[in-house]
Design an enzyme around this catalytic site. Structure first.
Site, mmCIF file in Angstrom:
data_model
loop_
_atom_site.group_PDB
_atom_site.id
_atom_site.type_symbol
_atom_site.label_atom_id
_atom_site.label_comp_id
_atom_site.label_asym_id
_atom_site.label_seq_id
_atom_site.Cartn_x
_atom_site.Cartn_y
_atom_site.Cartn_z
ATOM 1 N N ARG A 1 -5.678 -1.984 8.644
ATOM 2 C CA ARG A 1 -6.785 -2.889 8.348
ATOM 3 C C ARG A 1 -6.287 -3.909 7.327
ATOM 4 O O ARG A 1 -5.258 -3.715 6.709
ATOM 5 C CB ARG A 1 -7.993 -2.115 7.791
ATOM 6 C CG ARG A 1 -7.692 -1.282 6.563
ATOM 7 C CD ARG A 1 -8.911 -0.478 6.102
ATOM 8 N NE ARG A 1 -8.581 0.331 4.930
ATOM 9 C CZ ARG A 1 -8.091 1.559 4.981
ATOM 10 N NH1 ARG A 1 -7.850 2.125 6.162
ATOM 11 N NH2 ARG A 1 -7.820 2.238 3.885
ATOM 12 N N GLU B 1 0.598 -13.279 12.892
ATOM 13 C CA GLU B 1 1.033 -12.037 13.516
ATOM 14 C C GLU B 1 0.871 -10.926 12.482
ATOM 15 O O GLU B 1 0.970 -11.177 11.272
ATOM 16 C CB GLU B 1 2.492 -12.140 13.950
ATOM 17 C CG GLU B 1 2.744 -13.187 15.016
ATOM 18 C CD GLU B 1 1.984 -12.896 16.312
ATOM 19 O OE1 GLU B 1 1.950 -11.714 16.725
ATOM 20 O OE2 GLU B 1 1.420 -13.837 16.894
ATOM 21 N N ASP C 1 0.832 -1.199 0.000
ATOM 22 C CA ASP C 1 0.000 0.000 0.000
ATOM 23 C C ASP C 1 0.870 1.254 0.000
ATOM 24 O O ASP C 1 1.951 1.266 0.599
ATOM 25 C CB ASP C 1 -0.900 -0.010 1.240
ATOM 26 C CG ASP C 1 -2.066 0.952 1.126
ATOM 27 O OD1 ASP C 1 -2.319 1.457 0.020
ATOM 28 O OD2 ASP C 1 -2.715 1.205 2.163
ATOM 29 N N GLU D 1 -11.963 -5.213 -5.733
ATOM 30 C CA GLU D 1 -12.471 -3.837 -5.658
ATOM 31 C C GLU D 1 -11.685 -2.870 -6.537
ATOM 32 O O GLU D 1 -12.182 -1.780 -6.873
ATOM 33 C CB GLU D 1 -12.432 -3.342 -4.211
ATOM 34 C CG GLU D 1 -13.435 -4.019 -3.274
ATOM 35 C CD GLU D 1 -12.927 -5.334 -2.718
ATOM 36 O OE1 GLU D 1 -11.725 -5.637 -2.914
ATOM 37 O OE2 GLU D 1 -13.729 -6.063 -2.095
ATOM 38 N N ASN D 2 -10.454 -3.240 -6.925
ATOM 39 C CA ASN D 2 -9.626 -2.321 -7.701
ATOM 40 C C ASN D 2 -10.161 -2.043 -9.099
ATOM 41 O O ASN D 2 -9.752 -1.058 -9.737
ATOM 42 C CB ASN D 2 -8.187 -2.864 -7.812
ATOM 43 C CG ASN D 2 -7.398 -2.733 -6.535
ATOM 44 O OD1 ASN D 2 -6.423 -3.457 -6.319
ATOM 45 N ND2 ASN D 2 -7.793 -1.824 -5.647
ATOM 46 N N TRP D 3 -11.091 -2.879 -9.589
ATOM 47 C CA TRP D 3 -11.694 -2.602 -10.892
ATOM 48 C C TRP D 3 -12.475 -1.291 -10.876
ATOM 49 O O TRP D 3 -12.751 -0.713 -11.938
ATOM 50 C CB TRP D 3 -12.635 -3.741 -11.294
ATOM 51 C CG TRP D 3 -11.978 -5.058 -11.537
ATOM 52 C CD1 TRP D 3 -12.092 -6.173 -10.761
ATOM 53 C CD2 TRP D 3 -11.117 -5.415 -12.625
ATOM 54 N NE1 TRP D 3 -11.351 -7.212 -11.302
ATOM 55 C CE2 TRP D 3 -10.749 -6.767 -12.448
ATOM 56 C CE3 TRP D 3 -10.622 -4.725 -13.731
ATOM 57 C CZ2 TRP D 3 -9.911 -7.439 -13.331
ATOM 58 C CZ3 TRP D 3 -9.779 -5.394 -14.612
ATOM 59 C CH2 TRP D 3 -9.435 -6.727 -14.415
#
Length: 247
Positions: free
Chosen positions: A192, A205, A18, A65-67
């Site tokens: 998240r 972890e 990210d 979701e990236n579409w």
């Protein structure tokens, strides 16, 4: 920074890559340049993981979701993926790294699917090092697909629903045959897991670093492994039970 002791190295590390867009914005560059620099980081981290002794590395490369992103960004990401596969094939073969994919890869553009199939075929004989690309992946989609496949197996008489359990159900997940991650790393400061490996991360972890993905390197990965090595993984047991078992 020295490498952690071999006994403390996680077998499987999953990373949510990210921060490409923020990295570009901070420098006044187009978002796609951030993604391009992120691709360079992938090579660095794949090599570093192997050097550190991490046998499985899963990278969240493109979500379902990236579409929804702007079409020019999606097109650019697919082009970078095609470029990465073509460029990295020889490097993967030289270092004996096997490529796997998880997700609905059949919905990716035809040229990307061809390259994925080619690289997976060329590296399928390797077993020691494994790179897993999560492409068109979403954990909720994965569970729905697995439930559908499991129900079909029950209907065909291949599964007994009265004996249903995690070990039987996990065979229908995209990750069948792969070990669950021991460690999840997310870059860029977000805390998240964004619909990523929801079932497989049950006992992993987790480390969240503020470093943006294009700036993430071997030192950052080694630091995460050192932090992981300090933690006690109990799997529902007490510390005393863990110590007694080790003794």
């Amino acid at each position: 920074m020295s490498s952690p002791a071999p006994a403390k190295i996680p077998q499987h590390v999953a990373i949510i890559m990210d921060g490409n867009g923020r990295w570009a914005r901070q420098r006044g560059l187009p978002r796609l340049e951030g993604h391009r620099r992120g691709v360079e980081t992938v090579r660095t981290v794949v090599d570093a993981a192997r050097e550190l002794g991490i046998r499985y590395l899963t990278l969240y490369a493109f979500s379902v979701e990236n579409w929804k992103r702007p079409s020019d960004e999606v097109s650019g990401l697919m082009g970078l993926l095609d470029f990465f596969l073509k460029r990295e094939l020889n490097n993967l073969i030289q270092n004996r790294v096997r490529l796997h994919t998880i997700g609905r890869v059949d919905e990716l553009p035809a040229n990307v699917r061809r390259e994925l199939d080619r690289v997976k075929e060329e590296t399928k004989v390797f077993t020691e090092w494994n790179l897993v690309l999560a492409l068109n992946y979403g954990a909720r989609t994965e569970v729905a697909d697995a439930a559908r496949a499991y129900a079909a197996a029950v209907q065909a008489g291949r599964e007994d629903p009265s004996a249903a359990g995690w070990e039987s159900f996990r065979r229908y997940l995209y990750t069948a045959g792969l070990p669950d991650p021991d460690l999840l790393i997310r870059t860029s400061g977000e805390t998240r897991i964004s619909n990523f490996l929801l079932l497989q991360l049950a006992y992993a972890e987790m480390i969240f670093t503020p470093t943006l993905w294009p700036d993430f390197g071997r030192t950052d990965l080694a630091a995460a492994i050192e932090e992981y090595a300090k933690r006690e993984r109990r799997y529902g047991l007490t510390t005393e039970q863990i110590k007694a078992g080790a003794g």
